[in-house]
Design a protein around this motif. Sequence first.
Motif: not given
Length: 289
Positions: A103-105, A147-148, A177-182, A216-218
Amino acid sequence: MQEAQQGGSAVDETHAAPAKGQPRRGLYVLPSLFTAANIAAGFYAITQSIQGSVTQQAYFDRAALAIGVAVMCDGLDGQVARRTNTTSAFGKELDSLADVITFGVAPAVLAYIWGFRMIPIPAHPLMLDKLVSLGVAVCFLFLICGASRLARFNVSVNPQPKNPGRPGRKYFVGMPIPAGAGVIAAVVHYFHGSPIDDWRMSLLWVGLIIGTGFLMVSSWRFWSGKEVGTDGKKTYRVFVLIAAIGTLIYLDSEDMLMLIALGYLVSGVVARLAYSWGRGRRRAAGLPA
């Protein structure tokens, strides 16, 4: 090693029955199998993104679908671990490492190649070079934010969302992060993998990637869904709802996945704006914020 005398012979503890309420050792493998599938899907998505091109758009679409499958696997490994009482420190660390890859790279590579590398060379090649460099920066920013987000989740004891509602297992602090990748995968799949070929669309893509990374970092509130299925009386309703959503995705995956991904993203923004608006009204009325 503990021994039990039975008929004059010692019985190895590895052959003894597990203690009451203690899950069998083999059950601890189940969550890790879903995590391994998560990693495999992420690696597959990366390989497909690298092979994609303007004439081979299906590779991008397959990469997006692989990330979508990984999102489901990520949800299942946690559910399996909790329901079989097989959570462990090893499983937690493995899941975090898997999430960084899948979900990052993987979405960062897909977002970069799909959104910036396929643009035709314009009349001013220097502009394209700057746009590609911008793409590298924002996709790396997405990866760092993801990652953060994972690191903060792992070290947080009782995170407090700055949105309305009481803190608890019902909400995430920041978009997971899965939602961000989604979000990345859903947009690519919506266009059937057809890469961006207009620099103006790439600028919109930059905005979406940056916005997703920020969420994601909020410390904004996002629904976690962890309370779903905890009430046995409502389990059948949850099952019917999941079956209905699955059917709609099967019939029209492009529109449904885009609606789900962007709807979840917007939900956190709307909740935050509603909270700010309500707090402003309470202050104007002299009430505690």
